[in-house]
Write a protein that holds these residues in place. Structure first.
Motif, PDB file in Angstrom:
ATOM      1  N   LYS A 237       0.824  -1.218   0.000  1.00 24.76           N
ATOM      2  CA  LYS A 237       0.000   0.000   0.000  1.00 24.76           C
ATOM      3  C   LYS A 237       0.853   1.261   0.000  1.00 24.76           C
ATOM      4  N   LEU A 238       2.107   1.107  -0.450  1.00 23.38           N
ATOM      5  CA  LEU A 238       3.003   2.246  -0.486  1.00 23.38           C
ATOM      6  C   LEU A 238       2.686   3.072  -1.734  1.00 23.38           C
ATOM      7  N   ASP A 239       1.597   3.845  -1.650  1.00 23.30           N
ATOM      8  CA  ASP A 239       1.186   4.611  -2.837  1.00 23.30           C
ATOM      9  C   ASP A 239       2.180   5.739  -3.107  1.00 23.30           C
ATOM     10  N   LEU A 240       2.443   5.970  -4.360  1.00 25.56           N
ATOM     11  CA  LEU A 240       3.374   7.045  -4.701  1.00 25.56           C
ATOM     12  C   LEU A 240       2.622   8.224  -5.298  1.00 25.56           C
ATOM     13  N   ASN A 241       3.031   9.405  -4.883  1.00 25.43           N
ATOM     14  CA  ASN A 241       2.497  10.636  -5.470  1.00 25.43           C
ATOM     15  C   ASN A 241       3.540  11.191  -6.404  1.00 25.43           C
ATOM     16  N   LYS A 242       3.590  10.657  -7.612  1.00 25.33           N
ATOM     17  CA  LYS A 242       4.706  11.040  -8.484  1.00 25.33           C
ATOM     18  C   LYS A 242       4.489  12.418  -9.098  1.00 25.33           C
ATOM     19  N   GLU A 243       5.589  13.152  -9.222  1.00 31.31           N
ATOM     20  CA  GLU A 243       5.534  14.444  -9.914  1.00 31.31           C
ATOM     21  C   GLU A 243       6.906  14.679 -10.537  1.00 31.31           C
ATOM     22  N   SER A 244       6.946  15.592 -11.483  1.00 28.22           N
ATOM     23  CA  SER A 244       8.210  15.925 -12.117  1.00 28.22           C
ATOM     24  C   SER A 244       9.081  16.662 -11.119  1.00 28.22           C
ATOM     25  N   CYS A 245      10.310  16.223 -10.962  1.00 28.58           N
ATOM     26  CA  CYS A 245      11.109  16.795  -9.865  1.00 28.58           C
ATOM     27  C   CYS A 245      12.545  17.049 -10.298  1.00 28.58           C
ATOM     28  N   ASP A 246      13.075  18.147  -9.806  1.00 28.39           N
ATOM     29  CA  ASP A 246      14.486  18.453 -10.043  1.00 28.39           C
ATOM     30  C   ASP A 246      15.288  17.849  -8.879  1.00 28.39           C
ATOM     31  N   LEU A 247      15.941  16.721  -9.159  1.00 32.31           N
ATOM     32  CA  LEU A 247      16.665  16.017  -8.080  1.00 32.31           C
ATOM     33  C   LEU A 247      17.807  16.859  -7.510  1.00 32.31           C
ATOM     34  N   ASN A 248      18.421  17.689  -8.400  1.00 28.47           N
ATOM     35  CA  ASN A 248      19.533  18.531  -7.919  1.00 28.47           C
ATOM     36  C   ASN A 248      19.048  19.419  -6.771  1.00 28.47           C
ATOM     37  N   GLU A 249      17.842  19.959  -6.977  1.00 31.91           N
ATOM     38  CA  GLU A 249      17.303  20.880  -5.978  1.00 31.91           C
ATOM     39  C   GLU A 249      16.945  20.125  -4.690  1.00 31.91           C
ATOM     40  N   LEU A 250      16.309  18.959  -4.882  1.00 32.70           N
ATOM     41  CA  LEU A 250      15.922  18.153  -3.712  1.00 32.70           C
ATOM     42  C   LEU A 250      17.164  17.815  -2.873  1.00 32.70           C
ATOM     43  N   ILE A 251      18.252  17.456  -3.561  1.00 34.87           N
ATOM     44  CA  ILE A 251      19.481  17.102  -2.833  1.00 34.87           C
ATOM     45  C   ILE A 251      20.040  18.334  -2.118  1.00 34.87           C
ATOM     46  N   ARG A 252      20.080  19.450  -2.859  1.00 35.77           N
ATOM     47  CA  ARG A 252      20.612  20.689  -2.268  1.00 35.77           C
ATOM     48  C   ARG A 252      19.843  21.062  -1.004  1.00 35.77           C
ATOM     49  N   GLU A 253      18.512  21.086  -1.098  1.00 29.90           N
ATOM     50  CA  GLU A 253      17.682  21.460   0.064  1.00 29.90           C
ATOM     51  C   GLU A 253      17.960  20.538   1.254  1.00 29.90           C
ATOM     52  N   THR A 254      17.983  19.237   0.969  1.00 32.14           N
ATOM     53  CA  THR A 254      18.130  18.269   2.067  1.00 32.14           C
ATOM     54  C   THR A 254      19.518  18.382   2.706  1.00 32.14           C
ATOM     55  N   VAL A 255      20.538  18.515   1.853  1.00 27.30           N
ATOM     56  CA  VAL A 255      21.899  18.629   2.392  1.00 27.30           C
ATOM     57  C   VAL A 255      22.040  19.906   3.222  1.00 27.30           C
ATOM     58  N   GLU A 256      21.452  20.999   2.731  1.00 25.63           N
ATOM     59  CA  GLU A 256      21.524  22.263   3.491  1.00 25.63           C
ATOM     60  C   GLU A 256      20.911  22.088   4.873  1.00 25.63           C
ATOM     61  N   MET A 257      19.737  21.432   4.905  1.00 23.68           N
ATOM     62  CA  MET A 257      19.055  21.217   6.172  1.00 23.68           C
ATOM     63  C   MET A 257      19.953  20.411   7.125  1.00 23.68           C
ATOM     64  N   PHE A 258      20.607  19.384   6.596  1.00 20.46           N
ATOM     65  CA  PHE A 258      21.478  18.550   7.436  1.00 20.46           C
ATOM     66  C   PHE A 258      22.695  19.331   7.913  1.00 20.46           C
ATOM     67  N   GLN A 259      23.212  20.163   7.017  1.00 24.42           N
ATOM     68  CA  GLN A 259      24.414  20.912   7.366  1.00 24.42           C
ATOM     69  C   GLN A 259      24.167  21.820   8.577  1.00 24.42           C
ATOM     70  N   TYR A 260      22.895  22.279   8.709  1.00 25.41           N
ATOM     71  CA  TYR A 260      22.552  23.096   9.883  1.00 25.41           C
ATOM     72  C   TYR A 260      22.579  22.271  11.155  1.00 25.41           C
ATOM     73  N   THR A 261      22.179  20.997  11.038  1.00 25.43           N
ATOM     74  CA  THR A 261      22.011  20.203  12.264  1.00 25.43           C
ATOM     75  C   THR A 261      23.278  19.452  12.685  1.00 25.43           C
ATOM     76  N   THR A 262      24.258  19.298  11.782  1.00 27.62           N
ATOM     77  CA  THR A 262      25.452  18.573  12.217  1.00 27.62           C
ATOM     78  C   THR A 262      26.645  19.525  12.369  1.00 27.62           C
ATOM     79  N   THR A 263      27.327  19.337  13.488  1.00 19.55           N
ATOM     80  CA  THR A 263      28.515  20.165  13.696  1.00 19.55           C
ATOM     81  C   THR A 263      29.760  19.330  13.411  1.00 19.55           C
ATOM     82  N   THR A 264      29.542  18.037  13.187  1.00 19.88           N
ATOM     83  CA  THR A 264      30.694  17.134  13.069  1.00 19.88           C
ATOM     84  C   THR A 264      31.105  16.857  11.623  1.00 19.88           C
ATOM     85  N   HIS A 265      30.154  16.888  10.711  1.00 21.11           N
ATOM     86  CA  HIS A 265      30.457  16.473   9.339  1.00 21.11           C
ATOM     87  C   HIS A 265      30.225  17.593   8.324  1.00 21.11           C
ATOM     88  N   THR A 266      31.031  17.561   7.277  1.00 25.22           N
ATOM     89  CA  THR A 266      30.788  18.460   6.143  1.00 25.22           C
ATOM     90  C   THR A 266      30.245  17.606   5.002  1.00 25.22           C
TER      91      THR A 266
END
Ligand code: ADP
Length: 391
Positions: A237-266
């Motif tokens: 029942k893992l329904d997917l809500n597919k849409e056209s997506c820019d993966l570069n942007e998704l990665i950038r956003e997610t990495v930025e969010m992580f970079q705020y929360t970790t003080t140990t890793h770059t």
């Protein structure tokens, strides 16, 4: 019908490899090896019938045209048929459900000397007299010098009951997790109210204790979310809500969010994709987050994590590389199973987890028709990658 010694041996190994078969290998070997009548002569048919009759699982013997030559007692009992009405008819006549039968028949017709068997074919059949049944089917073709006397042994395991219990268990877990969500959400709201109140009163002790309760509720909520995902993955029942997506942007956003929360890793990003892909953005983000959390959690002494994106053989590949302790070879496949956690010395001090993250990530990627895998060297680090179709 005549059975050669080789054919009998093949039958024996096939019958005894059937997991739930209750016929003792000793009995079979006695009969085959010491009973001269079976081993050497031509009137073996009755003996074979006796052997398959003693097996608890339904077994059929078919000829090359898929006409039923013999059916054992278990078959007749489970499928509520008489010998007279079963032997001599074609396999197709056993059921109403022609598309499903078609699939089995296609596979049976493909059996040959080179590929003489298949195992654990799961089929859902509707039978005239016993209704819907889910079955696991093993088939083995036994070939003779004279091609026309080739036969097919079909062993059938009725797993209808097991499937039903699994379904009930999954439904129960789904129900309980769903029902627990409402009181947890309400409690969180009350805690927030109390926190606001004690900020005004300045009661530090209450603020401290309420923060603890809020933290535990958050943990419980995360657990329930994991169970909900597992439940959905298991029940398809893992329904997917597919849409056209820019993966570069998704990665950038997610990495930025992580970079705020970790003080140990770059965390650095390598590679770029020049087109959009059709994905369920939030679920793929969840996979990336899971891989990043693990990369940070399991490489506490390292400082770098690399997220890579590239295209290969018409597939998009996204990888997360860490420079932690790595994963031993024998655990590399198991970590994708539910509740599996590596118990090596090199990982024993790390944060606790449930061992569900990679399982859920695998199912999300699989629902996108992709694959998730790991390459890892102990002492050097791990690279988790997943593929997605590139359109
Ligand atoms: P959890 O992290 O909650 O235990 P996961 O399913 O995400 O669950 O991971 C399963 C196991 O795989 C972990 O317990 C850990 O032993 C191992 N693992 C996952 N990612 C890494 C990594 N980047 N480096 C080393 N081990 C890892």
């Amino acid at each position: 019908m005549i059975y050669t010694r080789r054919a009998l041996k093949e039958m024996k190994s096939f019958l005894t490899s059937e997991p739930a078969a209750t016929l003792s290998p000793w009995v079979i070997s006695r009969r085959l090896l010491y009973d001269d009548k079976i081993a050497g002569r031509v009137e073996q048919y009755n003996h074979i019938e006796a052997i398959i009759d003693a097996i608890h699982e339904p077994v059929l013997i078919l000829d090359k045209e898929l006409t039923i030559q013999s059916a054992n007692k278990a078959f007749l009992k489970i499928f509520r048929r008489t010998k007279e009405k079963t032997c001599g008819i074609n396999l197709e006549e056993l059921t109403d459900d022609s598309p499903q039968v078609g699939n089995l028949i296609k596979k049976l017709k493909k059996l040959s000397r080179n590929k003489s068997y298949f195992e654990e074919l799961e089929l859902n059949y509707k039978f005239k007299n016993i209704g819907n049944r889910t079955m696991l089917i093993n088939a083995k073709q036994i070939s003779y010098d004279n091609k026309n006397s080739d036969i097919i042994l079909l062993s059938i395991r009725d797993i209808t009951q097991r499937k039903l219990i699994e379904q009930q268990k999954d439904d129960f877990v789904g129900y309980v997790t769903h029902e627990l969500k409402t009181p947890i959400t309400t409690s969180s709201a009350f805690i927030q109210l109390l926190q606001g109140y004690h900020e005004k009163t300045g009661d530090k002790k209450s603020q401290f204790l309420l923060a603890k309760v809020a933290g535990e509720l958050e943990r419980l909520n995360k657990l329930l979310n994991s169970f909900t995902h597992v439940y959905k993955a298991q029940t398809g029942k893992l329904d997917l809500n597919k849409e056209s997506c820019d993966l570069n942007e998704l990665i950038r956003e997610t990495v930025e969010m992580f970079q705020y929360t970790t003080t140990t890793h770059t965390i650095s990003i390598e590679g770029e994709l020049k087109k959009l892909v059709s994905i369920d953005k939030e679920r793929i983000r969840q996979v990336l987050i899971n891989l990043l959390i693990n990369a940070i959690k399991y490489s506490p002494d390292a400082e770098t994590i690399v997220v890579m994106l590239h295209e290969e053989n018409k597939k998009v590949i996204l990888s997360v590389q860490d420079f932690g302790p790595g994963i031993p070879k024998d655990a590399q496949l198991k970590i994708f199973e539910r509740f599996f956690r590596v118990k090596e010395d090199n990982q024993k001090n790390y944060a606790k987890g449930l061992g569900l993250g990679l399982y859920i990530a695998t199912e999300i990627v699989r629902a996108h028709k992709g694959k998730l895998w790991v390459e890892s060297t102990v002492g050097k680090g791990s690279t988790f990658s997943f593929s997605l179709p590139n359109s």
